[in-house]
Design a protein around this motif. Sequence first.
Motif, short mmCIF file in Angstrom:
data_model
loop_
_atom_site.label_atom_id
_atom_site.label_comp_id
_atom_site.label_asym_id
_atom_site.label_seq_id
_atom_site.Cartn_x
_atom_site.Cartn_y
_atom_site.Cartn_z
N VAL A 50 -15.87 -66.76 -15.88
CA VAL A 50 -15.20 -68.01 -15.48
C VAL A 50 -13.81 -67.70 -14.94
O VAL A 50 -13.38 -68.24 -13.91
CB VAL A 50 -15.14 -69.01 -16.65
CG1 VAL A 50 -14.18 -70.15 -16.35
CG2 VAL A 50 -16.52 -69.56 -16.96
N LYS A 51 -13.07 -66.81 -15.60
CA LYS A 51 -11.74 -66.42 -15.12
C LYS A 51 -11.83 -65.83 -13.72
O LYS A 51 -11.01 -66.12 -12.85
CB LYS A 51 -11.09 -65.40 -16.07
CG LYS A 51 -10.54 -65.98 -17.33
CD LYS A 51 -9.88 -64.90 -18.17
CE LYS A 51 -9.45 -65.41 -19.52
NZ LYS A 51 -8.87 -64.34 -20.36
N SER A 52 -12.82 -64.98 -13.51
CA SER A 52 -13.00 -64.37 -12.19
C SER A 52 -13.29 -65.43 -11.13
O SER A 52 -12.71 -65.40 -10.03
CB SER A 52 -14.15 -63.36 -12.26
OG SER A 52 -14.45 -62.87 -10.98
N TRP A 53 -14.16 -66.38 -11.46
CA TRP A 53 -14.48 -67.45 -10.50
C TRP A 53 -13.28 -68.36 -10.26
O TRP A 53 -13.06 -68.81 -9.13
CB TRP A 53 -15.68 -68.26 -10.99
CG TRP A 53 -16.99 -67.55 -10.73
CD1 TRP A 53 -17.81 -66.99 -11.66
CD2 TRP A 53 -17.60 -67.29 -9.47
NE1 TRP A 53 -18.88 -66.40 -11.07
CE2 TRP A 53 -18.79 -66.58 -9.71
CE3 TRP A 53 -17.26 -67.58 -8.16
CZ2 TRP A 53 -19.63 -66.15 -8.68
CZ3 TRP A 53 -18.11 -67.18 -7.14
CH2 TRP A 53 -19.28 -66.47 -7.40
N ASP A 54 -12.49 -68.64 -11.29
CA ASP A 54 -11.28 -69.44 -11.11
C ASP A 54 -10.31 -68.76 -10.15
O ASP A 54 -9.72 -69.40 -9.28
CB ASP A 54 -10.59 -69.69 -12.45
CG ASP A 54 -11.25 -70.78 -13.27
OD1 ASP A 54 -12.06 -71.54 -12.71
OD2 ASP A 54 -10.96 -70.85 -14.49
N SER A 55 -10.16 -67.46 -10.31
CA SER A 55 -9.28 -66.70 -9.43
C SER A 55 -9.77 -66.76 -7.98
O SER A 55 -8.99 -66.98 -7.05
CB SER A 55 -9.20 -65.25 -9.90
OG SER A 55 -8.44 -64.48 -9.02
N LYS A 56 -11.07 -66.58 -7.80
CA LYS A 56 -11.65 -66.65 -6.45
C LYS A 56 -11.49 -68.05 -5.86
O LYS A 56 -11.17 -68.20 -4.68
CB LYS A 56 -13.13 -66.27 -6.49
CG LYS A 56 -13.38 -64.80 -6.73
CD LYS A 56 -14.85 -64.50 -6.84
CE LYS A 56 -15.08 -63.03 -7.20
NZ LYS A 56 -16.50 -62.72 -7.40
N LEU A 57 -11.67 -69.08 -6.69
CA LEU A 57 -11.53 -70.46 -6.24
C LEU A 57 -10.10 -70.74 -5.78
O LEU A 57 -9.88 -71.33 -4.72
CB LEU A 57 -11.93 -71.42 -7.35
CG LEU A 57 -11.80 -72.91 -7.03
CD1 LEU A 57 -12.70 -73.31 -5.87
CD2 LEU A 57 -12.13 -73.74 -8.26
N ASN A 58 -9.12 -70.32 -6.56
CA ASN A 58 -7.72 -70.52 -6.18
C ASN A 58 -7.39 -69.81 -4.88
O ASN A 58 -6.67 -70.34 -4.03
CB ASN A 58 -6.78 -70.06 -7.30
CG ASN A 58 -6.79 -71.00 -8.48
OD1 ASN A 58 -7.09 -72.18 -8.33
ND2 ASN A 58 -6.50 -70.49 -9.65
#
Length: 131
Positions: free
Chosen positions: A28-36
């Motif tokens: 989830v942290k990785s996806w949040d970073s990619k989303l930002n």
Amino acid sequence: MDVVNNKKKSEDELKKLQSDIDSKKEEVKSWDSKLNSKKKELASVAGQIQKRKGAPKVLPAGYFSVGKDIPAGRYKVVPNGGMGNFFVNEGAKVNIILGYDASLSVKEYVFDADEGDEIQLTTSAKFIPVK
């Protein structure tokens, strides 16, 4: 004996589930970073104004030179109180009325201030550095 074996199985299953949860949290942290990152990219592509680092500069009414009174760069200009004219290069580059009355003026204006441009303000204005 069955109770002890079931307890051991339950503990092992709990450890596996906790490991799965930790793994999913990292995902989830990785996806949040990619989303930002993608949101910033989208804002840039869509042409949205993004603030640059640097404090806004408030200029009073008067005459100013880019490079001397304010650094060259792209700015969002907003009125700092009243309403008045905003000219750049005697109106050849910018000729607007800044203010908060939508029928008579604009609330903000984005422009590129080039070295040597001459700014004239008949009211105080805030120059906010933008990308």
